[in-house]
Design an enzyme around this catalytic site. Sequence first.
Site, short mmCIF file in Angstrom:
data_model
loop_
_atom_site.label_atom_id
_atom_site.label_comp_id
_atom_site.label_asym_id
_atom_site.label_seq_id
_atom_site.Cartn_x
_atom_site.Cartn_y
_atom_site.Cartn_z
N HIS A 1 19.91 61.41 38.82
CA HIS A 1 20.07 61.56 37.39
C HIS A 1 19.26 62.75 36.87
O HIS A 1 19.73 63.52 36.02
CB HIS A 1 19.62 60.28 36.68
CG HIS A 1 19.92 60.30 35.21
ND1 HIS A 1 21.16 59.98 34.70
CD2 HIS A 1 19.15 60.63 34.15
CE1 HIS A 1 21.14 60.09 33.40
NE2 HIS A 1 19.92 60.50 33.02
N CYS B 1 16.53 56.68 30.73
CA CYS B 1 16.17 58.09 30.92
C CYS B 1 15.54 58.60 29.64
O CYS B 1 16.10 58.42 28.56
CB CYS B 1 17.42 58.91 31.26
SG CYS B 1 17.14 60.70 31.20
N HIS C 1 20.51 66.31 34.81
CA HIS C 1 20.00 67.07 33.66
C HIS C 1 19.67 68.50 34.07
O HIS C 1 19.94 69.45 33.34
CB HIS C 1 18.75 66.39 33.11
CG HIS C 1 19.08 65.19 32.29
ND1 HIS C 1 19.89 65.24 31.19
CD2 HIS C 1 18.74 63.89 32.44
CE1 HIS C 1 20.01 64.03 30.68
NE2 HIS C 1 19.33 63.19 31.43
N CYS D 1 17.09 86.00 42.42
CA CYS D 1 18.53 85.87 42.62
C CYS D 1 19.27 86.82 41.70
O CYS D 1 18.98 86.87 40.50
CB CYS D 1 18.99 84.44 42.36
SG CYS D 1 20.78 84.27 42.33
N MET E 1 62.30 47.53 39.80
CA MET E 1 63.44 48.43 39.98
C MET E 1 64.17 48.60 38.65
O MET E 1 64.41 47.63 37.93
CB MET E 1 64.41 47.87 41.03
CG MET E 1 63.77 47.53 42.38
SD MET E 1 62.81 48.87 43.07
CE MET E 1 64.09 50.07 43.37
N CYS F 1 21.40 84.61 38.97
CA CYS F 1 20.82 83.87 37.86
C CYS F 1 19.41 84.34 37.53
O CYS F 1 18.77 83.79 36.64
CB CYS F 1 20.80 82.38 38.17
SG CYS F 1 19.69 81.93 39.51
N GLU G 1 61.65 42.93 41.85
CA GLU G 1 60.28 43.08 41.37
C GLU G 1 59.30 42.62 42.44
O GLU G 1 59.54 41.64 43.13
CB GLU G 1 60.03 42.19 40.15
CG GLU G 1 60.43 42.77 38.85
CD GLU G 1 59.88 41.92 37.72
OE1 GLU G 1 59.82 42.43 36.62
OE2 GLU G 1 59.52 40.75 37.97
#
Length: 890
Positions: free
Chosen positions: A731, A714, A735, A810, A23, A813, A126
């Site tokens: 993982h 990796c 990437h 698509c 406090m 993309c 405290e």
Amino acid sequence: MTTARSHVSMQSKYDRVVLLVDMDCFFCQVEEKQRPEYRNRPLAVVQYNPWRGGGIIAVNYAARAKGVTRHMRGDEAKDLCPEIVLCQVPNIREKADTSKYRDAGKEVANVLQRFTQLLERASVDEAYLDITETVNHRMQQMQIGAFALQPQELVNTFAVGYPNIGDYVNKITNRFANPYMDDERFQMSYDQNDLPAVRQSDIRLLIGASVAGEVRAAVKKETGYECSAGIAHNKILAKLAAGMNKPNKQTILPLADTASLFDSLPVGKIKGLGGKFGEVVCETLGIKYIGQVVKFTEVELQRKFDEKNGTWLFNISRGIDLEAVTPRFYSKSIGCCKKFPGRNNITGLKTLQHWLGELSSEINDRLEKDFIENNRRAKQMVVQYVQDIDGEEVASSRSTALKDYDQESIVRFALDLIRANTKTFLRPGSEAALNNAIKFLGISVGKFETVSSAQNKLQEMFANQAAKKRRISGEEPAQPPKVHVEKKPKQTEEFKMKSFFANYLQGAKKEDAKPDGTSVDPLAAAPAVVPKKSFEEEYKEKLHAASGTEAAAKGTVLTSTPPELKKSFFSQYLKQHQGSVTSGEDSLDVQGLAEELDAIEADNLKDFDEDTEEETELTGNIHMSKLETQPPDAVQEKHPNTLNDSTGNEVNIKTGMEHSARLEPLPLTEDELKPSTSKRKFDEIESSGNDYKESYVEFAVPDLRIELLPTIKCDQCGANIPDEVKSLQTHRDHHFAQELSRTLRSNEREERTQSRQKVSPKPTPLKKNKKTASSGSISNTAPPTNSITKFFSAKPTQEQESSDPHMQQCTECKAFIKCVDMPEHLDYHVAKNLQRELNQQDLRTRTAALSKQKTSPAQPKKQTQKKLNSTISASSSGSKTIAQFFSQSN
DNA sequence: CTTGGCCAGGTAT
DNA sequence: TATACCTGG
């Protein structure tokens, strides 16, 4: 009972999140609350003392700005700051009476207690809170997207070693993008076994800071008091951190930043080293800063000091402190004392009796109050006194057992003790003059015991409540969970019982007018009002409402406030890290965050000034007041034992962890290899560690511990990845997503420049009837179902366009996608766009993306649809997530 | 009088 | 267990 402090095991040195709430100039705040006209004025609290205006024991920040400090006399303060308000601590029985502040402190502690049972009141103003459980829970919730950090909770938050909290957040988000970012450095500085905890340290402390924000907001809202807080992995560091930014601020001390902090931190700043011992340490070692202690071996330190202190120093200098947060709400003793300096020496029997009467009167009052509140009686009293013997001050203390007592018997006991332990009590030849003048008198009582009958009743009551709850919720007791908790020291049990009971009574007192009528309780002693305390459970449930199971079990309680899923940048990231996509390039741009926070803070302060009713809006927190009416069932939850008497589930999790953590013997640390010369240390860990860990079952969250597995490198980034199929796939996805993100962005940039004049591209019509085919075929081909690779064709080539009728390009993309996967693929873009938007990759695309989204013809499958909805709502709803905070200019 | 006064907790012995 | 001392707010 001399309860030696308990400690956690060395293994879990970074597993806890500990909060110290302190406090701000507490006594001043109490006075300001009581006398609102004093607010915003320089103010100090003085103990009445005719000499030079009294001694200052607390100074508010307005007065500190003028140079007023403690250890000053009131007159000096007036010189420095003529307009200062000097509040005298009330005087009762010719003594300073601090009960006002004690009561205020308890008011605060009552709020704190709702957040964790592991609350240790360190002083009147405290308290330490072990919030590990809550943090771990939120961590899990974040991973499933059910909890998101709110930036409002990080207002007034600092992180040691970072110019502003935004930089710290940024570092954490970067780590989400690349979980093994700092591993090289980590491996140099930390034991291999600690890496999992080290990797999670920052995010867990940040979550801890959000808890701290809520704690402080609740304290402010419910008591009006402001406080500062420190967030770290242990008590020492939390305490240290709390002092670094004050008032009304909170400070994280990140694990990785303690070392550099310690390099220039004076030894005396560490709790426990502020006094003589600290000086001895500095002299003996010839050092100034705590960081310099690391140059010494543990054995050296043990030789120079003693075994225990040596080990303690060795650990502390590395930021390691294993002391547990020991739950304690009520003080173990009650005492009062007074000095009688110089001319005020007590020289006559009458005077002595008078003062003993005054002291015991106060003691008696406080004991009475304590009995009502805590249902306990003191079993021992101690009288302390300082006598003038041949000009020397001789201090003594004598104790006696206490059976029944009242004020007069306390006086008698005290006087008898002094008399019996003074060689020549009365001056020879006199019936009234003391042979040795008394310069100091103190009486304290302790060794409390609860009144046994009440305790039994309470236990009965709890048992009934528990049984009833089980009946209502339909859960059959199954078999009582096989938690073989060591039988706790009796006093601990009693103590916890007491604190519960006290709150029970207090709740009743405060709300006795409440026509509740829910008194199903057969006990006469039990008030008809549901204890206030029990809404801690509700609180937790609300916080974690999305988790479903718990909340559902008590659906009636929560009907008024339906669970609301919040998604944020964080949860997205975590989820992606956990599940599939991680885009390393989408790191946050947090420039301007500091200014943003400042702006919010300024608003915040302004609101405090103008309208105290408004201030809680800023916390984005739940409204506790709504929770006050709830079925009494939750009472059982509040029983201290629930922590250990938990569900079998938790036990299993725990043993599960013990298993995985110890499957193969890991290399011992230097400490562990040493012959056990420091027996005490190991005894402590042995004896208390298990007990203590029982309360930390959530440490054992299995999926957080996957890093304990052996790792492989990796070949793309060299990071160490757990050698386990899911992690490997994740993982690799990481990437993949990085690569994708790069492509996407350049594509989009291109598109944007082209489409300045153009209309937005027409969405490609989709093939229907996707559901039947998709799930079956994919699951056969792609091993881990959470891989994002299934969204994309392996190699989008021109040839495929015409040759394969099952493929489709698509529009976003240009990749070739299996028709059946197109809906999901488009979902992915939507999510991706949103995320990018959140990350402020391009502010201008923001509105475009949103509108595009609305008109998107893609009809996602139900499950994905839900995900998207919550994502969208998170970005457009009123409550700001961190991500939005980053992405918006106000 | 007074290098602050009172309170509480912990540890060593 | 009882007492003395240290530490800290």
